[in-house]
Write a protein that holds these residues in place. Structure first.
Motif, PDB file in Angstrom:
ATOM      1  N   ILE A  42      -6.341  -1.539   3.558  1.00 33.00           N
ATOM      2  CA  ILE A  42      -7.385  -2.295   4.259  1.00 33.00           C
ATOM      3  C   ILE A  42      -7.157  -3.792   4.087  1.00 33.00           C
ATOM      4  O   ILE A  42      -7.272  -4.571   5.038  1.00 33.00           O
ATOM      5  N   HIS A  43      -6.801  -4.208   2.878  1.00 33.49           N
ATOM      6  CA  HIS A  43      -6.554  -5.618   2.604  1.00 33.49           C
ATOM      7  C   HIS A  43      -5.295  -6.126   3.313  1.00 33.49           C
ATOM      8  O   HIS A  43      -5.280  -7.225   3.863  1.00 33.49           O
ATOM      9  N   GLU A  44      -4.248  -5.316   3.310  1.00 36.16           N
ATOM     10  CA  GLU A  44      -2.952  -5.748   3.833  1.00 36.16           C
ATOM     11  C   GLU A  44      -2.854  -5.664   5.359  1.00 36.16           C
ATOM     12  O   GLU A  44      -2.296  -6.554   5.998  1.00 36.16           O
ATOM     13  N   GLU A  45      -3.372  -4.610   5.935  1.00 33.13           N
ATOM     14  CA  GLU A  45      -3.198  -4.394   7.379  1.00 33.13           C
ATOM     15  C   GLU A  45      -4.201  -5.161   8.227  1.00 33.13           C
ATOM     16  O   GLU A  45      -3.908  -5.475   9.378  1.00 33.13           O
ATOM     17  N   GLN A  46      -5.381  -5.406   7.747  1.00 31.59           N
ATOM     18  CA  GLN A  46      -6.430  -6.181   8.418  1.00 31.59           C
ATOM     19  C   GLN A  46      -7.060  -5.488   9.623  1.00 31.59           C
ATOM     20  O   GLN A  46      -8.226  -5.685   9.892  1.00 31.59           O
ATOM     21  N   TRP A  66       0.831  -1.205   0.000  1.00 29.72           N
ATOM     22  CA  TRP A  66       0.000   0.000   0.000  1.00 29.72           C
ATOM     23  C   TRP A  66       0.864   1.254   0.000  1.00 29.72           C
ATOM     24  O   TRP A  66       0.478   2.269  -0.578  1.00 29.72           O
ATOM     25  N   LEU A  72      -7.634   0.953  -0.289  1.00 29.09           N
ATOM     26  CA  LEU A  72      -8.137  -0.418  -0.374  1.00 29.09           C
ATOM     27  C   LEU A  72      -7.022  -1.436  -0.169  1.00 29.09           C
ATOM     28  O   LEU A  72      -7.220  -2.474   0.472  1.00 29.09           O
ATOM     29  N   SER A  73      -5.841  -1.132  -0.694  1.00 27.39           N
ATOM     30  CA  SER A  73      -4.705  -2.027  -0.484  1.00 27.39           C
ATOM     31  C   SER A  73      -4.308  -2.072   0.986  1.00 27.39           C
ATOM     32  O   SER A  73      -3.973  -3.133   1.517  1.00 27.39           O
TER      33      SER A  73
END
Length: 133
Positions: A56-60, A24, A53-54
């Motif tokens: 949100i996907h990567e960090e959780q 991200w 969005l990246s």
């Protein structure tokens, strides 16, 4: 004039991207590099959905380390009730976009500097360990 600094500044920002570790962050560097001198603020803000969005996907989950950047990435894509006043000299959309860009630039430069210093210290430690053998 500042126009002469456009290309070097963009190149510097993109070079900082090589020091980034997270996906991200690399996407953020690309978006900032593309939009650094953009004049279509409402449309350019849409590009910041990509690093958001990246992230949100990567960090959780939100943590103290990533919460500030999460909200900084969220700010340009939130369509807050900020309208430009007719006949106003100052565009509130422009001001919000510029504040976000300053935050992103500072984050990229500080983060890249931190990663480079960390890498140099790690290399120096490895070099000293080999010299002791």
């Amino acid at each position: 004039s500042f126009a002469k600094l456009n290309l070097p500044m963009t190149a510097f920002i993109l070079l900082c991207g090589f020091a980034m570790k997270k996906r991200w962050e690399k996407i953020l560097v690309c978006c900032v590099g593309m939009l650094l001198y953009s004049f279509q603020y409402p449309y350019a803000a849409i590009f910041f959905l990509l690093p958001l969005l990246s992230m949100i996907h990567e960090e959780q989950e939100l943590s103290p380390q990533n919460a500030f950047m999460f909200f900084a990435l969220l700010l340009p894509v939130l369509w807050l009730p900020i309208m430009d006043v007719e006949g106003s000299e100052l565009s509130l959309i422009y001001a919000r976009f510029q504040i976000c860009m300053i935050i992103y630039l500072l984050y990229i430069i500080i983060r890249a500097f931190k990663e480079i210093v960390h890498l140099c210290l790690k290399t120096l430690k490895l070099f000293n360990a080999r010299a002791d053998l």
